[in-house]
Write an enzyme that holds these catalytic residues in place. Structure first.
Site, PDB file in Angstrom:
ATOM      1  N   ARG A  87       0.875  -1.190   0.000  1.00 40.13           N
ATOM      2  CA  ARG A  87       0.000   0.000   0.000  1.00 40.13           C
ATOM      3  C   ARG A  87       0.908   1.235   0.000  1.00 40.13           C
ATOM      4  NH1 ARG A  87      -5.173   0.372   3.525  1.00 40.13           N
ATOM      5  NH2 ARG A  87      -5.817   1.674   1.780  1.00 40.13           N
TER       6      ARG A  87
ATOM      7  N   ASP B 130      -2.639   9.367   7.147  1.00 40.97           N
ATOM      8  CA  ASP B 130      -1.787   8.281   6.660  1.00 40.97           C
ATOM      9  C   ASP B 130      -0.382   8.775   6.333  1.00 40.97           C
ATOM     10  OD1 ASP B 130      -3.831   5.907   6.204  1.00 40.97           O
ATOM     11  OD2 ASP B 130      -4.781   7.809   5.764  1.00 40.97           O
TER      12      ASP B 130
ATOM     13  N   ASN C 145      -5.066  11.903   4.044  1.00 36.22           N
ATOM     14  CA  ASN C 145      -5.941  11.027   4.834  1.00 36.22           C
ATOM     15  C   ASN C 145      -7.008  10.471   3.902  1.00 36.22           C
ATOM     16  OD1 ASN C 145      -6.606   9.864   7.409  1.00 36.22           O
ATOM     17  ND2 ASN C 145      -8.404  11.155   7.433  1.00 36.22           N
TER      18      ASN C 145
END
Ligand code: MRU
Length: 365
Positions: free
Chosen positions: A100, A246, A257
């Site tokens: 990710r 994040d 985010n």
């Protein structure tokens, strides 16, 4: 966090490592809130797949998972050739990093593990140091979130209505959560407040995970459609917004985010509502100089075109919602500029987003 299932309450960490089995132990988040299940990944490839497929998700949780995954991949190496060992570790690192791209926690966590490994003179020593560093990352993640709670609790008064987006809760970290930690700390201090959880399409982490956590914690809440926040703000029904991140750029104060965060920040500014972002130190990216350079994950269109839920027989099922034949775009994150953010709640205090750089020593850089 304590989880109560059928009357039994137990403390769980979202992510843990079983050293005897060399496996990473995760809560299967895709099944929540309907089923609580623990799963083990047996090798680093399975660990990377669990991150990619969102068995585990959320910045700190995937950070700890990557740290354990790197350890897992290092520990299966047999032999004493350090050069071959490093090549194996590089491969594991690259596989986990690619799972990710937006959250920086996995990279920061794996860099911590690698730095610790470099202190070892032999393969066996490096393997031992890797596990120690991964455990230290997981412990620090939980401690940072608890400290975020202590600082952020001051923002929450009894009678307030708080909006949150996605799940920056306990499930997104090893324990406590970032955006939810101030809520839990305020509750422990006896304050009574209400939370609105954005449902957070397309994967509905607000409706499924945050709502489940708040229910477990007995915090009063409503799930709202993503489009409802502007209306509630205009009617004076939201007093404060707290979200997670994040990746937060230490040099500029920009915050990546979950998709939809930027919209909420614009709305909050329009209505003069304080907008806070809660982050552990591992979410800070000290390298990038512009939010435009943050890699934004694009996920499969099927997440937008339909939804997952539990059918009457208790099976997880996907239903198509959108017009058959139509396609979708699915950017997973957006970037909120610093001028829309009132403050960043960190484990060492609350700062204006543009103060991060001048406070970098205090923030561990
Ligand atoms: O795609 P996810 O669920 O891994 O996204 C991460 C998030 O839950 C949010 O963006 C969250 O607010 C920040 S992570 C603590």
């Amino acid at each position: 966090m304590n989880v109560s299932i059928r009357g039994r309450t137990r403390h769980y960490r979202t992510v843990a490592f079983d050293a005897a089995k060399n496996s990473v132990r995760l809560i299967e988040q895709r099944l929540l809130p309907h089923t609580f299940k623990i799963v083990d990944t047996r090798d680093y490839r399975e660990t990377a797949a669990a991150i990619r497929d969102m068995v585990v998700r959320g910045a700190g949780a995937i950070g700890a998972t990557a740290a354990y995954g790197l350890t897992q991949g290092a520990r299966v190496f047999r032999g004493s050739d350090l050069r071959r060992f490093r090549r194996q570790v590089d491969l594991v690192y690259a596989t986990l990093k690619a799972a990710r791209p937006t959250a920086v926690d996995p990279v920061n966590a794996m860099d911590d593990v690698r730095r610790a490994m470099e202190q070892g003179a032999t393969v066996a020593e490096q393997q031992r140091l890797a596990l120690q560093a991964a455990e230290a990352f997981a412990d620090a993640d939980a401690e940072h979130c608890a400290a975020i709670g202590r600082h952020g609790a001051a923002l929450i008064r009894s009678g307030m209505n708080v909006l949150t987006h996605c799940n920056a809760g306990w499930l997104a970290f090893v324990d406590f959560g970032s955006a939810t930690a101030p809520l839990y700390a305020a509750q422990a201090r006896g304050r009574k407040f209400h939370v609105f959880c954005d449902e957070t399409r397309p994967r509905s982490q607000g409706a499924t995970l945050t709502a489940w956590e708040l229910a477990q914690q007995k915090i009063s809440h409503h799930v709202i459609a993503d489009n409802a926040a502007g209306h509630l703000m205009a009617r004076g029904e939201i007093d404060l917004v707290i979200v997670g991140s994040d990746r937060t750029l230490g040099r500029t104060g920009e915050v990546a985010n979950k998709i939809g965060t930027y919209t909420k920040a614009v709305l909050a500014a329009r209505h003069g509502i304080p907008f806070y972002v809660a982050i552990p130190l591992s979410t800070i990216d000290w390298k990038l100089t512009s939010g435009k350079d943050i890699p934004i994950e694009e996920r499969g269109g099927e997440e937008v075109l339909g939804a997952w839920g539990m059918n009457r027989r208790g099976r997880r099922e996907y239903v198509r919602v959108a017009n058959r034949g139509s396609e979708a775009r699915n950017p997973g994150f957006d970037v909120t500029p610093p001028e829309l953010i009132t403050g960043i709640i960190t484990p060492v205090g609350i700062f204006r987003p543009r103060q991060l750089w001048s406070r970098r020593r205090q923030l561990g850089f």
